[in-house]
Design a protein around this motif. Structure first.
Motif, PDB file in Angstrom:
ATOM      1  N   ASN A  90     -22.942  22.020  -7.438  1.00  0.00           N
ATOM      2  CA  ASN A  90     -23.495  22.121  -6.094  1.00  0.00           C
ATOM      3  C   ASN A  90     -24.213  23.453  -5.889  1.00  0.00           C
ATOM      4  O   ASN A  90     -23.866  24.471  -6.497  1.00  0.00           O
ATOM      5  N   CYS A  91     -25.193  23.414  -5.041  1.00  0.00           N
ATOM      6  CA  CYS A  91     -25.938  24.619  -4.673  1.00  0.00           C
ATOM      7  C   CYS A  91     -25.007  25.581  -3.926  1.00  0.00           C
ATOM      8  O   CYS A  91     -24.286  25.182  -3.007  1.00  0.00           O
ATOM      9  N   ILE A  92     -25.028  26.798  -4.325  1.00  0.00           N
ATOM     10  CA  ILE A  92     -24.173  27.801  -3.680  1.00  0.00           C
ATOM     11  C   ILE A  92     -24.994  28.696  -2.760  1.00  0.00           C
ATOM     12  O   ILE A  92     -24.515  29.728  -2.287  1.00  0.00           O
ATOM     13  N   ARG A  93     -26.246  28.324  -2.542  1.00  0.00           N
ATOM     14  CA  ARG A  93     -27.132  29.054  -1.631  1.00  0.00           C
ATOM     15  C   ARG A  93     -27.223  30.541  -1.995  1.00  0.00           C
ATOM     16  O   ARG A  93     -27.209  31.414  -1.133  1.00  0.00           O
ATOM     17  N   CYS A  94     -27.325  30.777  -3.261  1.00  0.00           N
ATOM     18  CA  CYS A  94     -27.418  32.166  -3.708  1.00  0.00           C
ATOM     19  C   CYS A  94     -28.795  32.771  -3.456  1.00  0.00           C
ATOM     20  O   CYS A  94     -28.959  33.987  -3.388  1.00  0.00           O
ATOM     21  N   GLY A  95     -29.824  31.934  -3.384  1.00  0.00           N
ATOM     22  CA  GLY A  95     -31.170  32.397  -3.091  1.00  0.00           C
ATOM     23  C   GLY A  95     -31.934  32.949  -4.277  1.00  0.00           C
ATOM     24  O   GLY A  95     -33.073  33.427  -4.135  1.00  0.00           O
ATOM     25  N   VAL A 124     -33.114  30.246 -13.354  1.00  0.00           N
ATOM     26  CA  VAL A 124     -32.172  31.247 -12.829  1.00  0.00           C
ATOM     27  C   VAL A 124     -31.039  30.620 -12.034  1.00  0.00           C
ATOM     28  O   VAL A 124     -30.113  31.338 -11.618  1.00  0.00           O
ATOM     29  N   CYS A 125     -31.101  29.312 -11.816  1.00  0.00           N
ATOM     30  CA  CYS A 125     -30.095  28.679 -10.944  1.00  0.00           C
ATOM     31  C   CYS A 125     -28.709  28.725 -11.614  1.00  0.00           C
ATOM     32  O   CYS A 125     -28.515  28.156 -12.704  1.00  0.00           O
ATOM     33  N   PRO A 126     -27.723  29.341 -10.971  1.00  0.00           N
ATOM     34  CA  PRO A 126     -26.384  29.415 -11.566  1.00  0.00           C
ATOM     35  C   PRO A 126     -25.646  28.079 -11.529  1.00  0.00           C
ATOM     36  O   PRO A 126     -24.633  27.907 -12.225  1.00  0.00           O
TER      37      PRO A 126
HETATM   38  S1  SF4 Z   1     -30.594  29.116  -7.352  1.00  0.00           S
HETATM   39 FE1  SF4 Z   1     -31.256  28.010  -5.534  1.00  0.00          FE
HETATM   40  S2  SF4 Z   1     -30.657  25.937  -5.905  1.00  0.00           S
HETATM   41 FE2  SF4 Z   1     -29.574  27.147  -7.386  1.00  0.00          FE
HETATM   42  S3  SF4 Z   1     -27.625  27.545  -6.398  1.00  0.00           S
HETATM   43 FE3  SF4 Z   1     -28.924  29.228  -5.926  1.00  0.00          FE
HETATM   44  S4  SF4 Z   1     -29.821  28.706  -3.972  1.00  0.00           S
HETATM   45 FE4  SF4 Z   1     -28.984  26.836  -4.822  1.00  0.00          FE
END
Ligand code: SF4
Ligand code: SF4
Length: 670
Positions: A378-383, A427-429
């Motif tokens: 799931n997306c963790i909204r890391c940005g 880069v998406c974790p």
């Molecule tokens: S990189 Fe973007 S899509 Fe991936 S977890 Fe972070 S905010 Fe969500």
């Protein structure tokens, strides 16, 4: 800032930067250090009819045809139709669907050629002095050469150049080649810088820009040197830019070189800029100067599983499986083969697909070298995705909208501007395959747009037909005023119903005319019959008045005829009796003479006298009968008259006979 100001800054060496980007492992040296080789002629060739973004041309060949290298196989009759050509000589064995290079493994129509090994070329017409030809002739040759953007987009080069003429102030020759692993352009620039510069001169001759920039990342020093070793005209500069992914993307490279951002959904030409890949520039040179259509390209074969990685000239239509074997692939179990680089490439469904115009790299990594992505989380909204996006989009939001099929918001957040660089996914974790979601959503939106466009085209066709029918109706009315004058106003009615009404009116007119003719004829015949009847009545009246005085006359005539017949019959009987008496008398007289008896002789004489008297009487009566009026003259019955006449004739004949017999009897007595 005007274009002149920008050009001024460019000449001073100014470069700009773009937002985001990243620096993944390059993996360039594994393949870039080996000279270009020729992969050779494959055992069979499969050429998809569509290897570009645009329309498929009309087929020019059929199964069984022998084709020569460079021979055109499909026509180009539209700016977006890019023809394909035979990449060697041979026989066309089939024209049928075949799996093409696509993540889904879809099949498309392909021309299958069995090479004959001769590699015999069609007749060529080189134009080494290309400046003797005007721009239109050069455009046409580029179009017929089947050139499409070799950088990966596959956009028809002819269409791109033709709209840029007299509009492009800046031409950018893209030699950035920023994607990891891929070194095809690098090797081409190292070995064919002079030919690429000739291609630049051709483009300049066509477009007449103010300046041409050859842009190369600083991780390709040999390629930069290759250009700088050649004398460059004043309006051509080589610009070295920092290595950063995705600097080779068109929008980002324009921003690096000019400081200008291409507007959302806009085109670079709005900034006076047009970009051409170095491989495409080389292909233009080959088409114009050598009359060699696009039948081969440089392909990077790299990855740790290749024993002999490098770059090769590969004929279009060559099988990937055959090519992997040529470069000694040592596959591991479940070996992945990626078409393209590690950032934007896609894994082939299998190796039995052909190399096409946009195939720039075949990557066969080991699992350790490029491990498959772990399960999506799931997306963790890391940005982080937004930080690296070179287009300054919001990848996280685009992900949600794409996943939910929210087309409206996906469009609102400019999904169409996503260049699918893959930086966000890199880069998406959470290992979310973001580009996969974006591509799927783009395809759906494109389908919706296409359906809307089809509906709009159908609506336009309907409106055009409606207008044409109306014009035809008006034209008919203008040429047939009587019909139009007697017809009610149908300008707003259905044209088909109006036509039916006109036909019915014409038919009614015909029926009425025919009815009038029939009546007139009938009346004429009736008058004629009456006249004939009147004449006949008059004739009958005259005949009756002359032949019959009263209706009883006929009856009386018939009675008279019957009486005549009866009298004739009586006369006949008397004549017979007389003959009998005369015969008896004669016999008696004969007997008397023989006996010498005086009484017998006397008696016989008396009998003979009586017989003669009877005969005379009968003759008189017969004569009286003959004197009676003719039955035919008084009777309406022709048969009765005729019978009476016959009876009278018989009576006369009998009387005459009786008279003759009586005379004979007298002579005998004497
Ligand atoms: S990189 Fe973007 S899509 Fe991936 S977890 Fe972070 S905010 Fe969500
Ligand atoms: S793939 Fe699209 S959203 Fe992601 S970083 Fe590249 S441009 Fe941005």
């Amino acid at each position: 800032m005007s274009v002149i100001d920008i050009i001024s800054k460019i000449r001073k060496g100014k470069i700009w930067d773009f937002h985001g980007g990243l620096h993944p492992d390059e993996h360039k040296r594994e393949s870039s250090e080996f000279p270009l080789v020729d992969a050779g002629i494959p055992p069979f060739i499969v050429l998809p009819l569509k290897q570009h973004s645009g329309r498929v041309g009309r087929l020019l060949v059929k199964v069984g045809d022998r084709v020569l290298a460079g021979q055109q196989l499909t026509a180009s009759e539209h700016p977006m139709e890019v023809p394909i050509h035979a990449s060697t000589s041979g026989i066309i064995t089939a024209i049928e669907p075949h799996t093409v290079a696509h993540p889904s493994g879809l099949s498309e129509p392909c021309v299958h050629i069995k090479p004959d090994g001769l590699d015999e070329w069609r007749v060529r017409d080189p134009w080494p002095e290309f400046k003797q030809h005007d721009a239109m002739a050069l455009f046409e040759r580029i179009r017929q050469a089947g050139i499409a953007g070799l950088g990966g987009a596959g956009f028809p080069t002819y269409a791109k150049l033709s709209v840029a003429r007299e509009k492009a102030e800046i031409v950018i020759i893209n030699g950035a080649e920023c994607e990891p692993y891929i070194t095809a352009d690098d090797r081409l620039m190292r070995e064919h810088a002079r030919e690429i510069l000739e291609g630049v001169e051709i483009i300049k001759h066509i477009l007449r820009p103010t300046i041409t920039i050859i842009a190369i990342e600083d991780n390709k020093p040999e390629a930069i040197s290759a250009f700088l070793l050649n004398p460059l005209p004043d309006d051509v500069i080589v610009r070295v830019i920092p290595t950063k992914y995705p600097s080779g993307s068109a929008r980002q490279l324009i921003q690096i070189l000019t400081g200008k951002q291409v507007p959302a959904r806009g085109r670079s030409l709005s900034l006076g800029v047009i970009m051409v890949n170095v491989g495409t520039t080389y292909a233009i040179r080959q088409a114009i100067i050598e009359d060699e259509p696009l039948i081969r390209r440089v392909v990077t074969l790299t990855g740790s599983q290749f024993r002999n990685p490098g770059n090769a000239w590969v004929r279009l239509g060559s099988s990937v499986r055959w090519l992997l074997a040529q470069f000694s692939l040592q596959p591991e179990p479940r070996q992945r083969v990626i078409m393209g680089g590690s950032m934007m490439g896609f894994t082939l469904p299998h190796a039995d697909v052909p190399v096409v115009k946009i195939t720039n790299c075949l990557l066969a990594p080991s699992v350790g070298e490029l491990p498959p992505r772990d399960d999506e989380m799931n997306c963790i909204r890391c940005g982080k995705c937004a930080e690296v996006c070179p287009v300054t989009l919001l990848p996280q939001q685009l992900y949600w909208y794409s996943k939910a099929g929210d087309h409206e918001n996906a469009e609102k957040y400019n999904l169409a501007d996503c260049i699918e660089c893959g930086a966000c996914a890199w880069v998406c974790p959470s290992n979310i395959p973001l580009v996969h979601y974006y591509r799927h959503e783009k395809a759906e939106m494109e389908q919706i747009r296409e359906e809307a466009a089809q509906a709009e085209r159908a609506k336009l066709r309907f409106e055009a037909k409606k207008q044409r029918l109306e014009e035809e109706r008006l034209a008919r009315e203008a040429h047939v005023p009587p019909v139009a004058a007697t017809r009610s106003d149908t300008s707003n009615a259905d044209p088909i119903a109006a036509a039916i009404m006109r036909i019915k009116a014409q038919q009614n007119n015909k029926d009425k005319a025919a009815e009038i003719d029939i009546r007139a004829e009938r009346e004429a015949r009736k008058a004629q019959a009456l006249q004939h009847q009147a004449e006949k009545s008059q004739q009958d009246s005259v005949a009756l008045s002359s032949a019959i005085t009263s209706p009883d006359d006929a009856r009386k005539a018939a009675v008279a005829a019957a009486l005549a017949r009866a009298k004739a019959r009586k006369a006949e009987l008397v004549a017979e009796d007389t003959s009998t008496t005369q015969a008896e008398a004669k016999s008696t007289a004969t007997t008397s003479v023989a006996s010498e008896d005086p009484d017998a002789a006397r008696k016989a004489a008396i009998a003979a006298a009586i017989a003669r008297a009877k005969a005379k009487k009968a003759q008189t009566e017969a004569a009286d009968e003959i004197k009676q009026p003719e039955p035919s003259a008084v009777s309406d019955d022709p048969d009765a008259a005729r019978k009476a006449a016959v009876a009278a004739a018989i009576a006369r004949a009998k009387a005459k006979k009786a008279q003759a017999e009586a005379a004979q009897s007298k002579e005998q007595q004497e």
